[in-house]
Every structure is written in C-alpha cells, then in structure tokens.
Design an enzyme around this catalytic site. Structure first.
Site, short mmCIF file in Angstrom:
data_model
loop_
_atom_site.label_atom_id
_atom_site.label_comp_id
_atom_site.label_asym_id
_atom_site.label_seq_id
_atom_site.Cartn_x
_atom_site.Cartn_y
_atom_site.Cartn_z
N HIS A 193 67.75 87.25 -31.79
CA HIS A 193 67.81 88.17 -32.94
C HIS A 193 67.93 89.63 -32.48
CE1 HIS A 193 66.21 90.13 -36.65
NE2 HIS A 193 66.70 89.07 -37.28
N ASP A 196 61.71 93.84 -32.04
CA ASP A 196 62.33 92.56 -32.38
C ASP A 196 61.99 91.50 -31.34
OD1 ASP A 196 64.70 90.71 -33.30
OD2 ASP A 196 64.67 92.39 -34.70
N SER A 223 68.54 91.58 -41.99
CA SER A 223 68.18 91.94 -40.61
C SER A 223 69.28 92.73 -39.93
CB SER A 223 67.94 90.68 -39.77
OG SER A 223 66.61 90.24 -39.85
#
Length: 472
Positions: free
Chosen positions: A176, A142, A331
């Site tokens: 994220h 990520d 996600s």
C-alpha cells in the site's frame, strides 16, 4: 536514593490517593472511560490513557504498561484494571480504547483505464513550469516503501522508521505504501508511471504490516513526523469511524508544528465520517474515476474537502522491482493532493494550513451541484488553478500576496483606509522570492480596506509595471 524518590512520589500523589475510594464516573467521551460496555461499537486492542501534566510516574513501569508517547503522557495497558491499578482515576486526563484503524484501499475493477489521472488534473502544466517538489518533505505513514523498485531508484527516499518493529527497516510487505510513494515520487524515467512531485523528499513511516494497525502506533508516528522527521506534509490513507482523543491530539500537535496533513475519507460510499479525515486540521480527500465522477465507494459527508483520482489507478507493485498493478480507493486520492501541495510549497514556501486549504477549495474544478457538496467537496483537484492562485487571499488580520517577481525589482505594499489615507508602506521581506515568484504575508490593520502592490526598478525606483490592487 530510592527512599527519597518514593517519598517524593507519595507527596505528589497524596491528593490523588485520597480519591481512590471514590466511585468511577460515567464515561462522557471526554475525561473518563469506565469499561467496554460504554464504548462505541468499534474493534480495539487494549486501552490508551493520558496522564495529567502534574502526575508523577515511576521511572520503571510495570511490564503491563507500554509507553506510547511518554512526552505527551500517553501509555497503553491491556485491560482497564491494569490502568486503575497503576494510577488513581484523578491522575488521568482520559482513558479510551486503542482502536483498530484500516487502510482505505479496494480491489480495482477488472477493466481500468491506466494512466488517466495525470491528464484529468492538468499535471503537465506544473512540470512545464519546472515544478517537481524539490525541497519539500512528505511523510508517508503507511505500510513502508519498496525502495528497490525501478521507478523509485533515483527518488529522494530518506531514512524513515518502522513503528511495528522499532527499527529503520521500512520495507513493504503489503504494498500500500509503495503504491502511494509512486503516485507522489515515481521517477520520470520512461518506465511505469510518473510521480506528481518526483524530487520531493519522501519519509516512509511504517505503521502497517497488513491492512490494519492501532491508534497507539499511528499517533506516535504522527507526532514524530513533526518532531523527529520535520515533514512539511503528511499523507494518511487510513481511518476509523470512531474519533479518538489520542489520534486527534496527535494530528493537532503535528498541525500546530506546521505539518499540512491530507487524509483519505473512506471507502464505504456512505455518510459515515472517518477519522482522521474528519478532524478540522486535516484535508479530507475523496475519490473520482477517469470521467471525473465521484467514485461509488467514496464517502459522502462534510469531511470531504476536495476530490482527486483514486478509482482504478495503475501504479507501483511492491512484489518486484519492475512490477506494476492496479488499485482503487480514497487511499490513493489523498497522495495526489499531498503531492500537489508539495508543488505549491515549492513555488510558494511558507504557506500555512488555512491558506493551502483555501487555495485547494478556491481553485478546484467544481463538480456536482454548484458550490460545495458532500460528494465532491469543493470540487476536483486542479493543478493549473492551484499553482496560479489569485494575487490576494485574506487570512484573518493578514493578507497573503502572490505575485511574479523579476530580477532588479523592488516590491512595495501600501495599505490605505476607506478615505484613501495611507496607513503603512513596506517592502517585500528578504526570503520571500523563489523560482520567479513571491509570496508575502502582509499585516493588515483593522481600518485597512485597500492594498496596492507597486513594482519598482531597483536602480531608478520607477514603476516597471502596473500595480496590483485589493480591497475589502
């Protein structure tokens, strides 16, 4: 020395050089890629090519060629001319665009019911059973992880790698990856949130500096998640609507090495498949809201294997050491499933991909139309169900046995044919007991139609409880 090397190279390449004058074949999606005009309509940056195994490559590549996964024969060039100037077409397994891949996050709604996700999937039952992910390694491929966050201070954060800058700085500018790390491993410290598997080992593999990255970067990290970092589980919360051979080969490679991969299915709310979630060796995860209803923007297609919380979640913010935020998207559904698998592997070490995938499906809470559907997949993730699997699961020519085991017990499995004749009898192998449970992969002959598992006292070899029974 240089002359001998050149002579060897020419000798190896001579059959290929004869084909240099041959016209380029039309692209069939498999072997050759002649140019952008035939490419799927998707953004890309340069070209990836894979060499055939018997092709010799100069030890000093031109500056215009970048090694991506040289052990797998994968390189990158800016243009097709560079590719074909470097090697004849017959030396190439395939050439394809280096597709741009996107993280699957969306802005949350203005109002959100924070901290609802754990109750929806029955998380407390795992913690009450003493399960916390200990000994299981999860790779988060990520944007990095903000290690200084208060909710990660005592987490098992291992040294990962930054595939953008080629160093070990996996700090997170986009946030994220930090949000995902919190879902999996936020500490139970009375602050912020509680991660599903707070003692799981987390390996941050940084491939995103913003919302997008490249297939070349991601495929390298996927391969090394298996070879270099020895991950048990890999979470991939990104995707692209275009299938790439480089990406597919990378996830297949990691899967064959024993890595169980979860991936977000995408956030457009339509039937388009996204990759890697749509590959057969990946568990595709869709998103539900606080009511357990599939999120409006979660994809609806056959890549959805299971759903999990992902809409309007509360979690860690990489902007500070004690800040939190809200976020939405498939996600964030995927790491719920990755963490649940970590708990499952802690309780039952040695489970294989097909078994984990089947258990997720068999124990999910059915939603939508009865049975499988393309919105919910096999249903909503159920932690109590997943961690209390049936006693027997048939896996090809082997039978997976799940059973509680007590100190001082011997377990025997007897296999019978349809006439009741015993074909084999074997004891639970060493190393199959852990945390008061046992899991056992029993070879099952073709004529074997029944299995009984007996529990005997170690001292007297007398039955301690009723046997378990299975039949085809």
């Amino acid at each position: 020395m240089k002359q001998r090397f050149t002579a060897l190279l020419l000798a190896l390449l001579f059959p290929l050089l004869l084909q240099l004058g041959a016209p380029a074949a039309a692209w069939d999606g498999e072997e050759n890629y002649p140019g952008p005009s035939s490419a799927p309509d998707a953004p890309y940056d340069g070209y990836l090519f894979c060499l055939k195994e018997d092709t010799a490559v100069l030890y000093s590549l031109p500056d215009s060629i970048e090694p991506i996964s040289p052990e797998a024969g994968i390189y990158k060039a800016d243009t097709l001319d560079t590719v074909y100037d470097f090697l004849p077409e017959a030396a190439l397994r395939y050439v394809e665009p280096d597709y741009i891949v996107t993280l699957f996050d969306n802005a949350p709604a203005e109002e959100y019911p924070s901290r609802w996700a754990l109750g929806l999937i029955g998380m407390q039952s795992a913690w009450d059973a003493g399960l916390d992910g200990s000994g299981v390694r999860v790779g988060i491929l990520d944007s990095g992880v903000h290690r200084e966050h208060e909710d990660l201070q005592d987490a098992e954060l291992l040294t990962g790698y930054n595939y953008l800058d080629n160093n070990t700085d996996t700090s997170d500018e986009y946030g994220h990856g930090t949000f995902i790390a919190g879902i999996i491993a936020a500490q139970h410290n009375g602050k912020g949130i509680a991660g599903l598997a707070p003692r799981a080992e987390i390996v941050p593999l940084k491939c995103f500096g913003t919302k997008t990255s490249l297939t070349s970067v991601l495929s390298s990290a996927i391969r090394e998640s298996a070879d270099k970092f020895h991950c048990d589980i890999l979470n991939l919360s990104f995707g692209t609507p275009v299938s790439s051979r480089t990406m597919e080969n990378a996830v297949q490679y990691a899967s064959e090495k024993g890595v169980i991969i979860t991936a977000a299915v995408g956030n457009d709310g339509n039937q388009t498949r996204n990759y890697p979630a749509a590959y057969g060796c990946v568990i595709g995860v869709g998103s539900v809201d606080s009511a357990g209803a599939v999120a409006a923007n979660s994809q609806r297609n056959d890549s959805v294997w299971i759903t999990a919380p992902g809409h309007n979640l509360y979690g860690l913010d990489a902007a500070g050491t004690s800040t939190y935020r809200e976020w939405s998207g498939t996600s964030f559904a995927s790491p719920h499933v990755a963490a649940a698998i970590a708990l499952l592997l802690q309780k039952y070490p040695g489970l294989q991909f097909d078994e984990v995938r089947s258990l997720l499906a068999d124990t999910a809470e059915d939603k939508g139309p009865p049975g499988y559907d393309t919105s919910y997949g096999n249903g909503l993730l159920s932690i109590p169900g997943l961690l209390s699997p049936p006693n027997f699961i048939l896996n090809g020519d082997r039978l997976r046995i799940f059973a509680p085991c007590e100190a001082g017990e011997t377990m025997l499995a007897a296999v019978y044919n349809q006439d009741g004749k015993m074909l084999s009898c074997s004891a639970l192998p060493d190393g199959c007991r852990m945390n008061g449970y046992s899991t056992w992969l029993l070879p099952l002959p073709e004529q074997g139609t029944q299995v009984k598992v007996f529990f005997l006292s170690d001292s007297r070899l007398a039955p301690t409880r009723a046997p378990l029974a299975w039949s085809r």
